[in-house]
Write a protein that holds these residues in place. Structure first.
Motif, PDB file in Angstrom:
ATOM      1  N   HIS A 118      -5.816   5.975  24.063  1.00  0.00           N
ATOM      2  CA  HIS A 118      -4.364   5.847  23.867  1.00  0.00           C
ATOM      3  C   HIS A 118      -3.943   6.222  22.450  1.00  0.00           C
ATOM      4  N   LYS A 119      -4.681   7.124  21.836  1.00  0.00           N
ATOM      5  CA  LYS A 119      -4.250   7.664  20.550  1.00  0.00           C
ATOM      6  C   LYS A 119      -3.327   8.848  20.801  1.00  0.00           C
ATOM      7  N   ASP A 120      -2.433   9.112  19.832  1.00  0.00           N
ATOM      8  CA  ASP A 120      -1.531  10.242  20.040  1.00  0.00           C
ATOM      9  C   ASP A 120      -2.292  11.545  19.846  1.00  0.00           C
ATOM     10  N   ILE A 121      -1.644  12.632  20.192  1.00  0.00           N
ATOM     11  CA  ILE A 121      -2.328  13.920  20.258  1.00  0.00           C
ATOM     12  C   ILE A 121      -2.805  14.380  18.874  1.00  0.00           C
ATOM     13  N   HIS A 122      -2.075  13.996  17.824  1.00  0.00           N
ATOM     14  CA  HIS A 122      -2.489  14.392  16.481  1.00  0.00           C
ATOM     15  C   HIS A 122      -3.692  13.566  16.011  1.00  0.00           C
ATOM     16  N   GLU A 123      -3.655  12.276  16.294  1.00  0.00           N
ATOM     17  CA  GLU A 123      -4.800  11.432  15.949  1.00  0.00           C
ATOM     18  C   GLU A 123      -6.047  11.892  16.687  1.00  0.00           C
ATOM     19  N   ALA A 124      -5.875  12.278  17.966  1.00  0.00           N
ATOM     20  CA  ALA A 124      -7.014  12.767  18.751  1.00  0.00           C
ATOM     21  C   ALA A 124      -7.589  14.032  18.130  1.00  0.00           C
ATOM     22  N   LEU A 125      -6.711  14.906  17.638  1.00  0.00           N
ATOM     23  CA  LEU A 125      -7.163  16.135  16.997  1.00  0.00           C
ATOM     24  C   LEU A 125      -7.903  15.813  15.700  1.00  0.00           C
ATOM     25  N   LEU A 126      -7.382  14.898  14.900  1.00  0.00           N
ATOM     26  CA  LEU A 126      -8.038  14.530  13.647  1.00  0.00           C
ATOM     27  C   LEU A 126      -9.389  13.870  13.906  1.00  0.00           C
ATOM     28  N   ASP A 127      -9.446  13.007  14.938  1.00  0.00           N
ATOM     29  CA  ASP A 127     -10.724  12.379  15.286  1.00  0.00           C
ATOM     30  C   ASP A 127     -11.775  13.429  15.613  1.00  0.00           C
TER      31      ASP A 127
END
Length: 819
Positions: free
Chosen positions: A341-350
């Motif tokens: 449930h992370k947003d799309i930008h956080e998912a990209l950074l992860d």
């Protein structure tokens, strides 16, 4: 996410727009070119700086790009090359790539550490130090291809990559044409297009997307051997434009940049479609809620810019060629973050941080520099919201304005004076409806005859002091009525004091004479009962004369003892027993009786199981537990009301006392046998336990007789007991909450309807018709079902919710935003 939470995030989150442009262009002399940096943020403040064009940096980028392409020479998702693992090249391209990567990132950050950029860097870093700050977003736009290709995500504004804390960089096109459509609240929907897999294996992509199936709805579409290409195109077109809409468009396959068609991607061997070709179905998809696109394919800058320009709010692409295994690793880690449930930008950074880890960086060097997020400035980032009962419940949390409106209505509805005000008008409307529809009661003879001692009667009798009504005059009335066929005489005067005068003795004698004629005598009492010198409770009855809410509420029945019965309910009990053939053996009042008359009645009825089983009266005549508990809250929930929508002439006949004495009963002889006779004050000035208390100063609006007195209220109460006309009001408080729930439900449903703004007026008509239907049903249910449903307050709260939502949509603030 609820509106108040998102409002808080928007207020505490700071974002910057950073424009980087080449100025002083001189194609013959690159050293004379400059780069202009313009930083702006929410309060319209601006900073600007100028750096020299980074000629050396651009050359470093070209060398890094060459090493990158040579290392990942096979199995890229750009140009099709035979399948196989990463080969062992003659040149050690791994070492070469690592060297060029280090040089590129170092040179890039050295350029951005120029003293001319100090103010811009400090402004961004300072934003991260403010309390309650969330992410600091930088929306970067570049006016040249060579600048856009630089690894801006690796800008070490406050340390090394991944250590910038709350700072994140996304890219935005310089020209955005279409306005975005606000996201739709629903279980997330993902359309997955799998391209030509003749040379590449996309099974890992399929499995990664499938891992989200429990929290999203997923549809796969793509090329299969033997499929007709035109048919495949039609399937893709129709799938994208599906009326149910999508939240994410995911593509795995080959793609490439194009200058004129917005980028292209492969859907079958040798078959590419451009973004321009898909413009119409994509616009439909965006209108139906499409927010994000993920292209796990090569060279997607032009694809991202085209999609953002069409109206998407966020697009994830790879700026360079990407090896198939890197693409697999990317989508696996990316979907894992989305599943958390992370947003799309956080998912990209992860995912990029994982590529930076020692093991991954050795296997997939420079992979963290390739993915980029293109995003509309200040758009809401997509995330997969948890879907279940808790989230459903959370979606019903009111917005700030809804909460203010709802709380205001609840506070108003809690006030008893306001409840009485609304009740009066509601019953007045009910009276009009009853009259217009001809739904008056059909009983020919009202059950009550009111013998009213009015001002004219007092004048004719020459009574000078009405503080205590002349007992001799009451005696004359009792004697006169006793000579008629009336069976029950109620006396709405307090007889708790016996003065021993002639008039008192006359009244006592008249009462005994009435009992000898087999009349039932029922007295009204207040704090004290009838004085024994007037009458004995061995041959008479009494009931409490108290009325509730100026006569607006029914005084309920309790058969646990005579002290708990009201004046009207005691009269009703006697009337029922005297007019039902089942009680032909009913004992009659007897002056010689030695036992309490009410106890005798109780003993008589006990074997018949009548009273305790409430067979004589409607169950609504007895208080329910919820109503009793509401008294502790100073409320009267579900307490039956007096139905003043019934015309008074259907409830009682009234006659002045002087006419009873002068007409020899000719006016009442025909009907009195079926009626309960109540001797009561008729509106003279000082009637009542306290001065004038018997006269209701502010009667209900629906009451159309001259004056509302205590006797008339008792007549209505008696009528309701005898006809089982016990109207139960549903509290405004409850209906306000129900209307708020309905209004919120409608808002959530309409916000999922992509054509709602165009059909707003049609929905207004629909709800207006629905509201009118509720009005008519409420009016009829009152008559047919004896249930009062509030009309004004629930209707108002529903329309306020609806209009607030309309205003929010007109400002682009629905679906997670609030003003």
């Amino acid at each position: 996410m609820s509106e108040p939470i998102i409002l808080f995030l928007l207020l505490t989150m700071k974002y910057f727009n950073l424009e980087v442009e080449i100025t002083s262009v001189n194609a013959d002399n690159l050293d004379k070119q400059n780069c202009s940096f313009k930083l702006s943020w929410q309060d319209s403040r601006r900073l600007s700086a100028t750096l020299k064009y980074p000629t050396k940096l651009i050359e470093n980028y070209a060398r890094w790009q060459n090493a990158y392409h040579n290392y990942y020479t096979q199995n890229s998702r750009g140009k099709v090359i035979d399948e196989g693992d990463i080969p062992a090249p003659e040149i050690d391209w791994l070492a070469k790539l690592n060297e060029e990567q280090k040089t590129l990132v170092t040179e890039f950050n050295e350029w951005l550490r120029d003293k001319n950029l100090y103010d811009i860097r400090e402004e961004i870093k300072n934003a991260t130090n403010k309390p309650n700050s969330h992410w600091i977003d930088i929306f970067l736009s570049c006016n040249s291809e060579e600048l856009a290709r630089l690894p801006w995500e690796a800008w070490e504004i406050s340390g090394s990559f991944g250590a910038s804390g709350k700072i994140r960089i996304s890219r935005t096109p310089t020209n955005i044409l279409e306005k975005p459509v606000q996201p739709i609240r629903r279980k997330a929907r993902i359309l997955t297009i799998i391209g030509d897999d003749n040379c590449l294996n996309f099974q890992a992509d399929r499995e990664a997307v499938k891992s989200l199936s429990q929290m999203t709805n997923i549809q796969f579409i793509g090329w299969q051997p033997g499929v007709n290409i035109d048919e495949l195109k039609n399937q893709i077109w129709q799938a994208i434009a599906d009326s149910n809409g999508w939240d994410i468009l995911f593509f795995a396959g080959h793609s490439d940049e194009t200058n004129l068609t917005g980028g292209q991607f492969s859907i079958a061997p040798g078959v590419f479609v451009s973004i321009n070709q898909l413009e119409n179905p994509l616009k439909i998809a965006i209108k139906n809620g499409l927010q994000a696109a993920i292209f796990n394919s090569c060279q997607g800058i032009s694809i991202a810019e085209s999609l953002i320009s069409l109206g998407l709010t966020q697009v994830v692409v790879m700026r360079e060629l990407i090896h198939n295994k890197v693409a697999h690793e990317f989508i696996i880690n990316f979907t894992q973050s989305l599943a958390a449930h992370k947003d799309i930008h956080e998912a990209l950074l992860d995912t990029c941080r994982i590529f930076c880890q020692t093991e991954k960086s050795l296997t997939y060097p420079s992979a963290y520099l390739i993915p980029s997020l293109f995003r509309r400035p200040n758009s809401e980032l997509f995330k997969i919201e948890p879907f279940g009962f808790k989230q459903w419940l959370k979606s019903y949390l009111p917005t700030t304005k809804e909460a203010i409106v709802l709380l205001s209505f609840l506070i108003i509805a809690w006030q008893l004076p306001m409840q009485q005000f609304l009740l009066d008008w509601r019953i007045f409307v009910q009276a009009i409806y009853r009259q217009l529809t001809g739904q008056n009661l059909t009983n020919k003879t009202p059950p009550v005859l009111l013998v009213e001692i009015d001002n004219e009667s007092i004048r004719k009798a020459k009574i000078t002091d009405t503080t205590i009504m002349d007992r001799g005059y009451l005696a004359k009335l009792v004697e006169e009525i006793s000579q008629s066929e009336a069976k029950i005489i109620g006396i709405d005067y307090l007889l708790d004091r016996f003065n021993g005068g002639e008039s008192d003795r006359l009244l006592a004698t008249a009462l005994q004479t009435a009992v000898k004629k087999q009349k039932w005598i029922v007295f009204a009492k207040y704090e004290y009962g009838v004085n024994s010198e007037f009458a004995s409770l061995n041959w008479s009855l009494e009931g409490d004369m108290t009325v509730l809410g100026d006569g607006r509420y029914l005084t309920t029945i309790d058969f646990s003892g005579s002290n708990d019965l009201t004046f009207a309910s005691m009269l009703a009990l006697v009337y029922q027993l005297n007019n039902d053939n089942k009680y032909n053996d009913l004992l009659l009042p007897n002056l010689e009786s030695k036992n309490d008359l009410f106890n005798q009645l109780s003993d008589y009825l006990e074997p018949k199981k009548v009273v305790k089983n409430e067979k004589l009266f409607s169950p609504a005549a007895r208080l329910n537990l919820l109503t009793i508990l509401s008294y502790w809250l100073r409320q009267m929930w579900l307490h039956p009301i007096v139905d003043f929508s019934i015309s008074y002439d259907q409830v009682y006949d009234s006659i002045p006392a002087w006419q009873i004495l002068e007409s020899n009963n000719s006016l009442i002889r025909d009907k009195i046998k079926e009626q309960v006779v109540i001797i009561a004050p008729g509106g003279y000035e000082n009637a009542g336990v306290k001065f004038g208390e018997d006269n209701i100063e502010h009667p209900p609006i629906a009451f159309r007789d001259e004056k509302l007195t205590g006797g008339k209220i008792h007549a209505y109460l008696l009528h309701h007991f005898l006809t089982n006309r016990l109207v139960v009001p549903i509290p405004d408080l409850w209906m306000i909450l129900m209307a708020a729930f309905l209004g919120k439900s409608v808002i959530l449903i309409l916000n999922d309807c992509t054509d709602y703004p165009q059909k707003h007026n049609r929905w207004v008509v629909v709800f207006a018709v629905g509201n009118l239907g509720y009005l008519m049903v409420s009016l009829q249910v009152y008559i047919s079902g004896a249930i009062l449903l509030p009309i004004l307050s629930p209707s108002a709260i529903f329309w306020i919710y609806f209009l607030l939502n309309k205003r929010m949509r007109s400002h682009g603030l629905c679906h997670g935003y609030t003003d």
